[in-house]
Design a protein around this motif. Structure first.
Motif, PDB file in Angstrom:
ATOM      1  N   ILE A 208       0.813  -1.224   0.000  1.00  0.00           N
ATOM      2  CA  ILE A 208       0.000   0.000   0.000  1.00  0.00           C
ATOM      3  C   ILE A 208       0.843   1.269   0.000  1.00  0.00           C
ATOM      4  CG2 ILE A 208      -1.851  -1.193   1.243  1.00  0.00           C
ATOM      5  CD1 ILE A 208      -1.102   0.527   3.712  1.00  0.00           C
ATOM      6  N   ASP A 209       2.180   1.147  -0.117  1.00  0.00           N
ATOM      7  CA  ASP A 209       3.024   2.344  -0.024  1.00  0.00           C
ATOM      8  C   ASP A 209       2.640   3.401  -1.057  1.00  0.00           C
ATOM      9  OD1 ASP A 209       3.973   0.878  -2.158  1.00  0.00           O
ATOM     10  OD2 ASP A 209       6.048   0.795  -1.479  1.00  0.00           O
ATOM     11  N   SER A 210       2.376   2.966  -2.294  1.00  0.00           N
ATOM     12  CA  SER A 210       1.981   3.926  -3.333  1.00  0.00           C
ATOM     13  C   SER A 210       0.608   4.523  -3.045  1.00  0.00           C
ATOM     14  CB  SER A 210       1.968   3.243  -4.697  1.00  0.00           C
ATOM     15  OG  SER A 210       3.262   2.773  -5.044  1.00  0.00           O
ATOM     16  N   LEU A 211      -0.296   3.699  -2.518  1.00  0.00           N
ATOM     17  CA  LEU A 211      -1.655   4.164  -2.225  1.00  0.00           C
ATOM     18  C   LEU A 211      -1.691   5.182  -1.096  1.00  0.00           C
ATOM     19  CD1 LEU A 211      -3.591   0.783  -2.478  1.00  0.00           C
ATOM     20  CD2 LEU A 211      -3.873   2.755  -3.991  1.00  0.00           C
ATOM     21  N   THR A 212      -0.745   5.095  -0.156  1.00  0.00           N
ATOM     22  CA  THR A 212      -0.763   6.019   0.979  1.00  0.00           C
ATOM     23  C   THR A 212      -0.648   7.469   0.526  1.00  0.00           C
ATOM     24  OG1 THR A 212       1.626   5.739   1.300  1.00  0.00           O
ATOM     25  CG2 THR A 212       0.177   4.368   2.652  1.00  0.00           C
ATOM     26  N   ALA A 213       0.017   7.692  -0.603  1.00  0.00           N
ATOM     27  CA  ALA A 213       0.106   9.055  -1.148  1.00  0.00           C
ATOM     28  C   ALA A 213      -0.951   9.313  -2.199  1.00  0.00           C
ATOM     29  CB  ALA A 213       1.503   9.287  -1.739  1.00  0.00           C
ATOM     30  N   ALA A 214      -1.225   8.301  -3.032  1.00  0.00           N
ATOM     31  CA  ALA A 214      -2.166   8.497  -4.146  1.00  0.00           C
ATOM     32  C   ALA A 214      -3.586   8.783  -3.661  1.00  0.00           C
ATOM     33  CB  ALA A 214      -2.160   7.264  -5.045  1.00  0.00           C
ATOM     34  N   LEU A 215      -4.032   8.096  -2.610  1.00  0.00           N
ATOM     35  CA  LEU A 215      -5.418   8.245  -2.154  1.00  0.00           C
ATOM     36  C   LEU A 215      -5.730   9.638  -1.612  1.00  0.00           C
ATOM     37  CD1 LEU A 215      -5.959   4.700  -0.667  1.00  0.00           C
ATOM     38  CD2 LEU A 215      -7.516   5.820  -2.273  1.00  0.00           C
ATOM     39  N   PRO A 216      -4.912  10.216  -0.711  1.00  0.00           N
ATOM     40  CA  PRO A 216      -5.226  11.574  -0.250  1.00  0.00           C
ATOM     41  C   PRO A 216      -5.193  12.602  -1.374  1.00  0.00           C
ATOM     42  CG  PRO A 216      -3.676  10.518   1.246  1.00  0.00           C
ATOM     43  CD  PRO A 216      -3.780   9.634   0.051  1.00  0.00           C
ATOM     44  N   VAL A 217      -4.227  12.467  -2.293  1.00  0.00           N
ATOM     45  CA  VAL A 217      -4.137  13.414  -3.408  1.00  0.00           C
ATOM     46  C   VAL A 217      -5.377  13.322  -4.293  1.00  0.00           C
ATOM     47  CG1 VAL A 217      -2.888  13.929  -5.546  1.00  0.00           C
ATOM     48  CG2 VAL A 217      -1.620  13.535  -3.426  1.00  0.00           C
ATOM     49  N   PHE A 218      -5.762  12.113  -4.661  1.00  0.00           N
ATOM     50  CA  PHE A 218      -6.953  11.925  -5.496  1.00  0.00           C
ATOM     51  C   PHE A 218      -8.199  12.453  -4.782  1.00  0.00           C
ATOM     52  CE2 PHE A 218     -10.755   9.587  -6.662  1.00  0.00           C
ATOM     53  CZ  PHE A 218     -10.753   9.692  -8.047  1.00  0.00           C
ATOM     54  N   THR A 219      -8.334  12.147  -3.499  1.00  0.00           N
ATOM     55  CA  THR A 219      -9.528  12.559  -2.749  1.00  0.00           C
ATOM     56  C   THR A 219      -9.652  14.073  -2.692  1.00  0.00           C
ATOM     57  OG1 THR A 219      -9.342  10.556  -1.394  1.00  0.00           O
ATOM     58  CG2 THR A 219     -10.784  12.294  -0.582  1.00  0.00           C
ATOM     59  N   LEU A 220      -8.548  14.764  -2.447  1.00  0.00           N
ATOM     60  CA  LEU A 220      -8.591  16.230  -2.417  1.00  0.00           C
ATOM     61  C   LEU A 220      -8.992  16.798  -3.773  1.00  0.00           C
ATOM     62  CD1 LEU A 220      -5.561  17.523  -0.293  1.00  0.00           C
ATOM     63  CD2 LEU A 220      -8.000  17.769   0.181  1.00  0.00           C
ATOM     64  N   ILE A 221      -8.420  16.241  -4.844  1.00  0.00           N
ATOM     65  CA  ILE A 221      -8.766  16.721  -6.185  1.00  0.00           C
ATOM     66  C   ILE A 221     -10.237  16.437  -6.491  1.00  0.00           C
ATOM     67  CG2 ILE A 221      -8.299  16.474  -8.652  1.00  0.00           C
ATOM     68  CD1 ILE A 221      -5.417  15.805  -7.936  1.00  0.00           C
TER      69      ILE A 221
END
Length: 285
Positions: free
Chosen positions: A266-279
């Motif tokens: 999940i290392d990639s998801l830990t950054a991708a999810l907050p960024v996507f959610t904010l956008i």
């Protein structure tokens, strides 16, 4: 190793898809606590590979925070009139700020490590800033499901995962084929700029899928969101690699044979999810 990876994927993928699409949001939020408990225990090894007390202390603290979030903000209260609950929004925003800081730490590594490598407090803080916003983002997206659109939240979570998988796969194959220029040699010598570009190009497959299924979407916005999410996923991967390098551990854990630990997945998801959610909140809510 390949056989182990395939066997693990055979039983893991149906579980993940089942939870994303068919588990009610309330149960999904509580099931995630167990997953993040495992991830927290692995982050404890990053804080101090040799001290079980430190590892369990971090794990206990994070789980208490996750339980508190689920109790303070039940799934039914996350969204109200199209607005995200202030606590959830603050956590996700804090996560985005953390990833800007993490990018600076990665780009300046190994010099930046002098600031935090001996500090259990800072590495614990970094772990909370990595895991808590990821948890909140997952629950936020999943809870967008409704009686009219029961799979909508699951589709959003799946799209983020699809972007991450496409970026990872493209980066791996392109990097293996033509990769020459090191992306971050002090952090992860195997990753190349050519691989990163190849991964970003591969994510255009996801753009094509989205535009085919929902042609009313603005193409430029879909491309921009996909690229930002993919770049964030690469940062998440590099950041965990940086912390593991300082801790002198290859894999975060061994619970997933052939794949390492939960954090490794999940290392990639830990950054991708907050960024996507904010956008998503900024442009689609």
């Amino acid at each position: 190793m390949l056989k182990q990876r395939i066997i693990t994927a055979i039983w893991l993928i149906p579980l993940v898809f089942g939870a994303i699409f068919y588990l009610p949001s309330e149960f999904f939020a509580w099931a995630l606590v167990g997953v993040f408990l495992l991830a927290a225990k692995e982050w404890g090894r990053i804080i101090d590979p040799n001290c079980q007390m430190t590892q369990w202390s971090f794990t206990f603290t994070l789980v208490i925070l996750l339980v508190a979030l689920n109790l303070l903000v039940p799934v039914g209260d996350i969204w109200h009139s199209g607005q995200l609950h202030p606590i959830f929004y603050a956590v996700i925003l804090l996560g985005a700020i953390w990833w800007l800081i993490a990018m600076a730490l990665v780009l300046s590594f190994p010099k930046s490590a002098k600031l935090w490598q001996q500090s259990h407090m800072l590495k614990s803080l970094f772990g909370q800033l990595t895991l808590l916003p990821c948890f909140v983002s997952l629950v936020t997206l999943k809870s967008l499901s409704s009686a009219a659109e029961p799979y909508f939240g699951g589709i959003l979570v799946f799209l983020v995962m699809l972007v991450v998988w496409a970026a990872d796969s493209g980066a791996y194959f392109v990097g293996k084929a033509i990769g020459r220029t090191k992306l971050a040699p002090n952090v992860s010598p195997a990753k190349t700029i050519e691989g990163l570009v190849g991964g970003l190009a591969t994510t255009m497959i996801v753009v094509a899928i989205v535009m085919n299924l929902s042609p009313q979407q603005e193409l430029g916005l879909v491309i921009a969101v996909t690229l930002f999410t993919a770049l964030a996923s690469a940062l998440g991967d590099l950041t965990e690699s940086m912390f593991k390098r300082v801790a002198n551990i290859k894999d975060s854990g061994t619970i997933l044979p052939g794949h390492g630990g939960v954090l490794d997945r999940i290392d990639s998801l830990t950054a991708a999810l907050p960024v996507f959610t904010l956008i998503y909140i900024a442009f689609w809510m």
